[in-house]
Design a protein around this motif. Structure first.
Motif, short mmCIF file in Angstrom:
data_model
loop_
_atom_site.label_atom_id
_atom_site.label_comp_id
_atom_site.label_asym_id
_atom_site.label_seq_id
_atom_site.Cartn_x
_atom_site.Cartn_y
_atom_site.Cartn_z
N SER A 1 0.83 -1.22 0.00
CA SER A 1 0.00 0.00 0.00
C SER A 1 0.86 1.26 0.00
O SER A 1 0.44 2.29 -0.52
CB SER A 1 -1.02 0.01 1.15
OG SER A 1 -0.41 -0.26 2.37
N MET A 2 2.10 1.18 0.53
CA MET A 2 3.02 2.31 0.43
C MET A 2 3.29 2.62 -1.05
O MET A 2 3.06 3.74 -1.51
CB MET A 2 4.33 2.00 1.16
CG MET A 2 5.41 3.07 1.02
SD MET A 2 6.30 3.05 -0.58
CE MET A 2 7.09 1.41 -0.51
N ILE A 3 3.72 1.61 -1.80
CA ILE A 3 4.08 1.84 -3.22
C ILE A 3 2.85 2.19 -4.03
O ILE A 3 2.89 3.02 -4.94
CB ILE A 3 4.82 0.61 -3.81
CG1 ILE A 3 5.52 1.00 -5.12
CG2 ILE A 3 3.90 -0.55 -4.08
CD1 ILE A 3 6.81 1.73 -4.91
N SER A 4 1.73 1.56 -3.68
CA SER A 4 0.49 1.82 -4.41
C SER A 4 0.03 3.26 -4.23
O SER A 4 -0.49 3.88 -5.15
CB SER A 4 -0.60 0.86 -3.90
OG SER A 4 -1.74 0.95 -4.71
N ALA A 5 0.28 3.80 -3.02
CA ALA A 5 -0.13 5.19 -2.75
C ALA A 5 0.89 6.18 -3.29
O ALA A 5 0.53 7.09 -4.05
CB ALA A 5 -0.31 5.40 -1.25
N ASN B 1 1.15 6.37 -6.81
CA ASN B 1 -0.18 6.59 -7.37
C ASN B 1 -0.62 5.43 -8.26
O ASN B 1 -1.43 5.60 -9.17
CB ASN B 1 -0.25 7.91 -8.15
CG ASN B 1 -0.51 9.10 -7.24
OD1 ASN B 1 -1.51 9.75 -7.36
ND2 ASN B 1 0.38 9.33 -6.28
N GLY B 2 -0.05 4.27 -7.99
CA GLY B 2 -0.35 3.09 -8.80
C GLY B 2 -1.77 2.60 -8.62
O GLY B 2 -2.44 2.20 -9.56
N GLY B 3 -2.23 2.62 -7.39
CA GLY B 3 -3.63 2.32 -7.15
C GLY B 3 -3.99 0.85 -7.17
O GLY B 3 -5.17 0.50 -7.04
N PHE B 4 -3.01 -0.03 -7.34
CA PHE B 4 -3.30 -1.46 -7.24
C PHE B 4 -3.57 -1.82 -5.78
O PHE B 4 -3.16 -1.11 -4.87
CB PHE B 4 -2.12 -2.30 -7.74
CG PHE B 4 -1.98 -2.30 -9.23
CD1 PHE B 4 -2.70 -3.21 -10.01
CD2 PHE B 4 -1.13 -1.41 -9.86
CE1 PHE B 4 -2.57 -3.21 -11.39
CE2 PHE B 4 -1.00 -1.41 -11.24
CZ PHE B 4 -1.71 -2.31 -12.00
N ASP B 5 -4.27 -2.92 -5.56
CA ASP B 5 -4.49 -3.35 -4.19
C ASP B 5 -4.40 -4.87 -4.07
O ASP B 5 -4.60 -5.58 -5.05
CB ASP B 5 -5.87 -2.90 -3.71
CG ASP B 5 -6.97 -3.61 -4.47
OD1 ASP B 5 -7.37 -4.72 -4.07
OD2 ASP B 5 -7.45 -3.06 -5.48
N ILE B 6 -4.06 -5.34 -2.87
CA ILE B 6 -4.05 -6.78 -2.62
C ILE B 6 -5.07 -7.12 -1.55
O ILE B 6 -5.02 -8.16 -0.92
CB ILE B 6 -2.63 -7.31 -2.24
CG1 ILE B 6 -2.07 -6.51 -1.06
CG2 ILE B 6 -1.70 -7.24 -3.43
CD1 ILE B 6 -0.78 -7.10 -0.50
N THR B 7 -6.04 -6.20 -1.36
CA THR B 7 -7.14 -6.52 -0.45
C THR B 7 -8.30 -7.10 -1.25
O THR B 7 -9.21 -7.70 -0.69
CB THR B 7 -7.66 -5.25 0.25
OG1 THR B 7 -8.22 -4.38 -0.75
CG2 THR B 7 -6.58 -4.51 1.00
N GLY B 8 -8.26 -6.90 -2.57
CA GLY B 8 -9.34 -7.37 -3.43
C GLY B 8 -10.45 -6.34 -3.58
O GLY B 8 -11.30 -6.47 -4.45
N GLU B 9 -10.45 -5.34 -2.70
CA GLU B 9 -11.48 -4.30 -2.82
C GLU B 9 -10.93 -2.95 -2.39
O GLU B 9 -11.57 -2.22 -1.62
CB GLU B 9 -12.74 -4.67 -2.02
CG GLU B 9 -12.42 -5.38 -0.69
CD GLU B 9 -13.66 -5.59 0.18
OE1 GLU B 9 -14.77 -5.30 -0.26
OE2 GLU B 9 -13.46 -6.04 1.32
N SER B 10 -9.73 -2.63 -2.90
CA SER B 10 -9.09 -1.33 -2.68
C SER B 10 -9.04 -0.99 -1.20
O SER B 10 -8.67 -1.83 -0.37
CB SER B 10 -9.80 -0.26 -3.51
OG SER B 10 -9.00 0.89 -3.62
N MET B 11 -9.43 0.22 -0.82
CA MET B 11 -9.37 0.66 0.58
C MET B 11 -10.70 0.46 1.29
O MET B 11 -10.88 0.95 2.41
CB MET B 11 -9.00 2.15 0.64
CG MET B 11 -7.63 2.50 0.09
SD MET B 11 -6.32 2.37 1.36
CE MET B 11 -6.84 3.70 2.48
N LEU B 12 -11.63 -0.22 0.66
CA LEU B 12 -12.95 -0.40 1.27
C LEU B 12 -12.91 -1.04 2.66
O LEU B 12 -13.70 -0.66 3.53
CB LEU B 12 -13.88 -1.20 0.34
CG LEU B 12 -14.84 -0.35 -0.50
CD1 LEU B 12 -14.08 0.45 -1.56
CD2 LEU B 12 -15.90 -1.22 -1.17
N PRO B 13 -12.00 -2.02 2.92
CA PRO B 13 -11.95 -2.60 4.27
C PRO B 13 -11.56 -1.57 5.34
O PRO B 13 -11.79 -1.80 6.52
CB PRO B 13 -10.87 -3.68 4.15
CG PRO B 13 -10.79 -4.00 2.70
CD PRO B 13 -11.09 -2.72 2.00
#
Ligand SMILES: [K+]
Ligand SMILES: [K+]
Lengths: 452, 452
Positions: A171-175, A178-190
Motif C-alpha cells: 500500500s506504500m508503493i500503491s499510494a 499513485n499506482g492504485g493497485f491493491d491486494i485486499t481485493g477491494e481497494s481501501m474499502l476494508p
C-alpha cells in the motif's frame, strides 16, 4: 557482436530525445511483460491471457492501476513484488533510474543524456538536472522507507506480522507511486472507517502526485539556513495552489452531486473523509474507500473531468496535468481581459507555455472523445461507464465502474495507448514523429478571419 | 414623456455594442413571446404553459427548432405565420433588419450604429457595412421568393393549392433560416424518398448556413465584369472549404458508424441521400429524413460533435462555427510544426484570430459539459440523449432524441440559455459584462512554467 552493438548505438543516436524516451518506455513494457509472464508470479493453477499480462504490465508501468484481473486472486507473493518493482520503475521514471545508475557507476552525464531526462521530467533547465535526479531518488526512497515501516506497524492490528509487512510495502508503493493497485481485493474499502490510515495514504498520494520539483524545493526550504530569503519557484507555487484548489473544489463537487444520494444520512466526518479521499484519489491514485459505481451518474461525469486533469507535471500521475489546467484558465482570463496578462505571484506566465497548455488540452479532449466513440461502437456499456474508464486510463488514475475485465481486446489496446499517452504526456506523443529538421520560418501575408 | 424617453436613450448610449446587441435580442424575445401568447396563434381548445411559449419563441428567434410542443398540433395557420416571421427575424439578425429600416427611412448610418452591426455579423471592417446589410437582405429576399414559388408548385403533387403554398412558405423559411421547424408533424420523413425535394432543401440549408459574406461575394463574382481578376477573401475560401469538408466527412462518418445498423441493406442511393442529408442538417438546420433516434449511440455522439461545430459565422446557424473549428486545427498544426505558420491559400491567419477561436472552443466545451452534468442531475434520461439535446441547442440545430417535451422547467431554461449563447456567439457573451475601461497594459516579469 561488437559491430551489431555499434549499429544499435548508431541507430539510437539518430533518435530525437522524445523518440528515445519512447524507445526506453517500450523496452520497459517488454521487460515488465516478460517479468509478469513468469509462472512464479502466479498462484497455483491460475492462467491469464497474454493481452491481460500486457495490460497489467502497461497499467503498472504507467502507474494507472486499471486491471482486467483481480490482483489478489491471480498473483503470488512474488507476483506482488514484481508489481511493486514495476510501479517503482514507472513512478521514478525510466530515465531518472537510468541516470541514477549511470551516476552510481561513476560515469559523467553528457549533454545528450541530460537533455533526455529533461524531456522526461519536463524540466526546462540543463543545470541542476543531474543533482535533481539524485535528490529526487534520495527523497523518494527516504519517504518510502519511513512510510513502509509506519504502515507495516500500523497494519499489525489487522494482520499477522508477515502479512502486515506485505500490505505495508504494497500500500506504500500503491499510494506514493499513485499506482492504485491493491491486494485486499477491494481497494481501501476494508479501511473505510480507519481515518488514520486514510490520512497517511492521502499524504502519500499527494507526495506522489504533486510533482518531484515541488518536493525538492520543499526539502531545500526545510534545510535552508536562510528561510526568510528562500523563494519558491513560480512553478511550485502555481502547481501547489492548483493542486490544493482542485482537491477542495473536487471534494465539494463530489459532495454536492451526491448530497441526496450516497451522502444522505452520513455523519459529518464520514462526509468529509469520503468526499476528500475520493477527490484526492481522482488526482491520480485510483484507490477508493467507496465503490465509485455507488455514486450518481452526474458525479461519475464530474469525476471523469477531475481524472482528465490528473496530477501535477513531473509526478507519478498522468492526465493533462494540473498546471496545464491552470494555464488554460489563465489563457482564457487573459483573453477576456483584452490581452492583459494575469498576475501570478508577481510574475506572469510565458505565452509559449499558455499556448502549449491549450494545445495539450484540445488534443486530449479529441483523444478522449474519439476513444469514447470507438469503444462505444464495440462494447455494450453505457457512455458514462466508458467515459469514466477512458478518462481514468488517460489520467493514469485507475478507478473503474467495473468494465475493465469485460472489454474486448481492441478496447484494451485503446486503453493501453491512453495510459501510455497519459503517462508520457500529450506533447511528447505529438512530437514523436517529428524530424530533426529546421523548417523555414517564412511568412505569408496575414488576413483577418471572422470567427465568432 | 420626452424626458423619460431621453433617459432610455441616455441609458442605451452607456451600453457597449455587445450589451446593446444583447438588449435588442432581449426585446425581440419579449416581442416574440407576446406574439406567440396571442390566442389567435393557436388551434381551438389548445393551451400551452408559459414556459413552452417562451421556449418556442427563443427557439424560433435563435433559429434552433427545438420545441416542447408539436407545431402542427398546437398552432393555427396564423400561428405558423408568426413562427415564419420570427424565424425570418432571427435569421437576418435584428440589427441587420433595424439598419435596413433605418436606411429605408432615409437616415444616415452613424459610426455607432455601424459598429453595432459589425459586432452582430462579426464583420471586421466599417466600410461597406451598410452596403453589406442592404445586399444581404436583397439577396436573401430574392432567393426566398424564388424558392417559395418553386416549392409551392412542387408541393402541388402532395397537397391542394392552399396547403401547398403554406407548406411552400414554411419549408422555405424553415430551410433557409435553418430554423428546422415543421408543419408535417414529422419533419422531412414524409419526403424521405423524394430526392428532388431533399436536394432543394439541402441547397437552401447551405445558403442559410454558409454565411452571408460568402453569398455576397459569390453574387459579386457572378455579376463581376472581370471574373478572371476576382479574388475571393480568405474568409470565404476558408469557411466554404471547411463547410464542404465537414459535410463530406460528416456523411462518411455517419455512414460508417451505422453501416451495420441503420444503413444495413439500404440501396446506394438511399445511403447517399440519408447520410448526406443528415450531415447537412447537423450544420445547423435540424430537419431530418430519418428519425435520429434510429441511429446507433456512437453515431449520436458523432452527430453531437458535428452539431457542436455548427454553421459558418455571419449565418443563420450557431455552434462554435466552422471557421472556429478550422482555426483550432490550424492552431494545433502550427504548434506541432514548432510555430511555423500554416499556409492558407497563400495567406496566413492572424494569431489573434487563432487565439479567439481556441478561447471560443474551450469555453463552449466547458458550457456544454456543465449543462450536461446539471441536466443529468435533474432528468431521468441517458447521457447521450442529454448531450445530444445540449449540443443541438448550442449549435441551434434543433435535432432531438425526443426528450424536449419531457424536460423540467430548469432544463428548459438551460436549453434556452444555450440556444441564446449559440446564436449570439460565445465571445459576445464573454464580453457581455465588460466595462468600457482601458486596463493598464503593464507586465510582470515572466517565468517559464513546465506544463507537459
Ligand atoms: K493510478
Ligand atoms: K436549426
Amino acid at each position: 557482436m561488437f559491430r551489431s552493438n555499434n549499429k544499435i548505438l548508431l541507430w539510437l543516436n539518430k533518435l530525437s530525445p522524445v523518440q528515445m524516451i519512447l524507445f526506453f518506455y517500450f523496452i520497459a513494457v517488454i521487460f515488465s511483460t516478460v517479468l509478469l509472464s513468469l509462472p512464479i508470479a502466479y498462484q497455483d493453477g491460475v492462467e491469464i491471457a497474454f493481452i491481460d499480462v500486457l495490460f497489467v504490465a502497461v497499467s503498472a508501468l504507467s502507474v494507472t492501476g486499471l486491471t482486467p484481473v483481480s490482483i489478489v486472486d491471480t498473483f503470488s507473493t512474488t507476483g506482488y513484488m514484481f508489481i511493486v518493482f514495476i510501479l517503482q520503475l514507472g513512478a521514478v521514471g525510466i530515465m531518472a533510474i537510468g541516470t541514477f545508475i549511470w551516476i552510481m557507476l561513476g560515469k559523467k552525464i553528457g549533454l545528450r543524456e541530460r537533455r533526455l531526462i529533461m524531456t522526461d521530467q519536463n524540466q526546462l533547465k540543463f543545470e541542476g538536472m543531474v543533482r535533481l535526479v539524485k535528490e529526487m531518488i534520495y527523497v523518494l526512497f527516504a519517504i518510502e522507507l519511513i512510510s513502509t515501516i509506519l504502515l507495516s506497524i500500523y497494519y499489525l492490528q489487522y494482520y499477522p506480522l508477515k502479512k502486515a509487512m506485505l500490505h505495508g510495502v504494497f500500500s506504500m508503493i500503491s499510494a506514493i507511486s499513485n499506482g492504485g493497485f491493491d491486494i485486499t481485493g477491494e481497494s481501501m474499502l476494508p479501511f473505510k472507517n480507519d481515518y488514520f490510515l486514510q490520512f497517511i495514504v492521502m499524504i502519500l498520494i499527494i507526495i506522489g502526485a504533486i510533482g518531484f520539483p515541488v518536493l525538492i524545493e520543499v526539502k531545500e526550504f526545510l534545510f535552508s539556513k536562510s528561510r526568510n530569503f528562500f523563494r519558491f519557484s513560480l512553478f511550485t507555487k502555481l502547481t501547489t495552489v492548483t493542486f490544493l484548489i482542485l482537491i477542495i473544489v473536487g471534494a465539494i463537487g463530489i459532495y454536492i452531486l451526491d448530497a441526496n444520494a450516497f451522502f444522505a444520512g452520513k455523519s459529518w466526518h464520514e462526509v468529509i473523509f469520503y468526499a476528500l479521499f475520493q477527490s484526492v484519489t481522482t488526482r491520480s491514485a485510483g484507490l477508493m474507500t467507496v465503490d465509485v459505481s455507488q455514486f450518481t451518474e452526474q458525479n461519475q461525469l464530474f469525476m471523469s473531468f477531475l481524472m482528465f486533469i490528473g496530477a501535477s507535471p513531473s509526478s507519478a500521475g498522468g492526465g493533462i496535468r494540473t498546471t496545464t489546467f491552470a494555464l488554460v484558465i489563465i489563457f482564457i482570463v487573459t483573453y477576456a481581459r483584452g490581452g492583459t496578462s494575469v498576475r501570478l505571484f508577481n510574475r506572469e506566465a510565458h505565452e509559449e507555455d499558455l499556448i502549449k497548455a491549450v494545445v495539450v488540452t484540445l488534443l486530449a479532449i479529441a483523444i478522449v472523445y474519439l476513444s469514447l466513440i470507438i469503444i462505444l461502437a464495440i462494447e455494450p456499456f453505457s457512455v458514462t461507464k466508458i467515459l469514466f474508464e477512458v478518462t481514468s486510463a488517460f489520467g493514469t488514475v485507475g478507478l473503474s465502474l467495473g468494465i475493465t475485465a469485460k472489454l474486448s481486446m481492441t478496447s484494451k489496446i485503446i486503453l493501453m495507448v491512453l495510459m501510455f499517452i497519459g503517462r508520457v504526456g500529450v506533447i511528447t506523443v505529438l512530437f514523436m514523429f517529428k524530424k530533426k529538421r529546421n523548417v523555414g520560418n517564412y511568412h505569408y501575408p496575414k488576413e483577418r478571419i471572422s470567427i465568432g
